[in-house]
Scaffold this active site. Sequence first.
Site, short mmCIF file in Angstrom:
data_model
loop_
_atom_site.label_atom_id
_atom_site.label_comp_id
_atom_site.label_asym_id
_atom_site.label_seq_id
_atom_site.Cartn_x
_atom_site.Cartn_y
_atom_site.Cartn_z
CE LYS A 79 17.88 45.73 43.83
NZ LYS A 79 19.32 45.60 44.04
CD GLN A 101 21.34 45.61 47.01
OE1 GLN A 101 20.62 45.01 46.20
NE2 GLN A 101 21.60 46.90 46.88
CG ASP A 135 22.83 43.31 39.80
OD1 ASP A 135 22.04 44.26 39.62
OD2 ASP A 135 23.11 42.84 40.91
N1 GUN Z 1 23.99 48.33 45.04
C1 GUN Z 1 23.71 49.54 44.50
N2 GUN Z 1 23.19 49.39 43.26
C2 GUN Z 1 23.15 48.07 43.02
C3 GUN Z 1 22.70 47.29 41.91
O1 GUN Z 1 22.24 47.78 40.87
N3 GUN Z 1 22.82 45.95 42.05
C4 GUN Z 1 23.33 45.37 43.17
N4 GUN Z 1 23.43 44.05 43.20
N5 GUN Z 1 23.76 46.06 44.21
C5 GUN Z 1 23.66 47.40 44.14
#
Ligand code: GUN
Length: 278
Positions: free
Chosen positions: A52, A96, A119
């Site tokens: 990211k 996350q 998200d």
């Molecule tokens: N963990 C697995 N997929 C995601 C996601 O799309 N966003 C976040 N914040 N955590 C994750």
Amino acid sequence: MYQIIDGKKISQEIKDELREKVTALKAEGKDICLAVIQVGSDPASSVYVGNKKKACAYIGIESLAYELPEETTQDELLALVRRLNGDDKVNGILVQLPLPKHIDENAVIQTISPEKDVDGFNEKNVGALCVGSKGFVSCTPLGIIQLLKRSGVEISGKHCVVIGRSNIVGKPMSLLLLRENGTVTICHSRTQNLKEITKQADILIAAVGKPKFVDDTFIKEGAVVIDVGIHRNENNKLCGDVDFEKAAPHTSAITPVPGGVGPMTIAMLMYNCVSSVE
Ligand code: GUN
């Protein structure tokens, strides 16, 4: 012969489009900043968070990384989220998942300001998707819609079957397919006669969470198959929820793992960050 839907290539196209947009926004004096919070050091999460940050750097988005220790309390995390909510420089906040067991994920998600919830997990954004108003949409399902559209797959009027009902993928995926005028069926662990239903799918989305769960016996000849899973097998090789070797010859188009849905999630996170400023 089936088409392999190339998520790496499509995500690169999207990132390049966004990079141009961000350059234009910067010229207007609008900078974008994403705060990424990781609690603990789960190796998979560290890889995702690293990717990211890399994508932000490529597109021209500033990223603020918060790497908090495993012992961080819920109150400490909530205090950080609240501080970032109130920080005008920060446009997007991403925590996350998964979080350590002593932290209530839902409490954290609902504390993120809906306007910064890139998200798309906050109740306000999920509700907006449900009623068809503007808001952030969960990145993986949003990326799957882009994969389908950019590969020339018609959704309108098609029978779309989603296996999985998670808040991150299955539920928002179903709502997005519905928004695109698909006829949507959601299947899950309690579904009876699963294969009878999946064999009716024109578009089958596998978000099961079990390696190679979906094989040729689940698929109608010529269906489009999207594989959301990501697992490591005994040889440390990546595989999805779909048994690609068995399934692919029966499809008209299919996503590989890796290189299918995975790269799209990050591209759509970048998309959400840019739309937070636009
Ligand atoms: N963990 C697995 N997929 C995601 C996601 O799309 N966003 C976040 N914040 N955590 C994750």
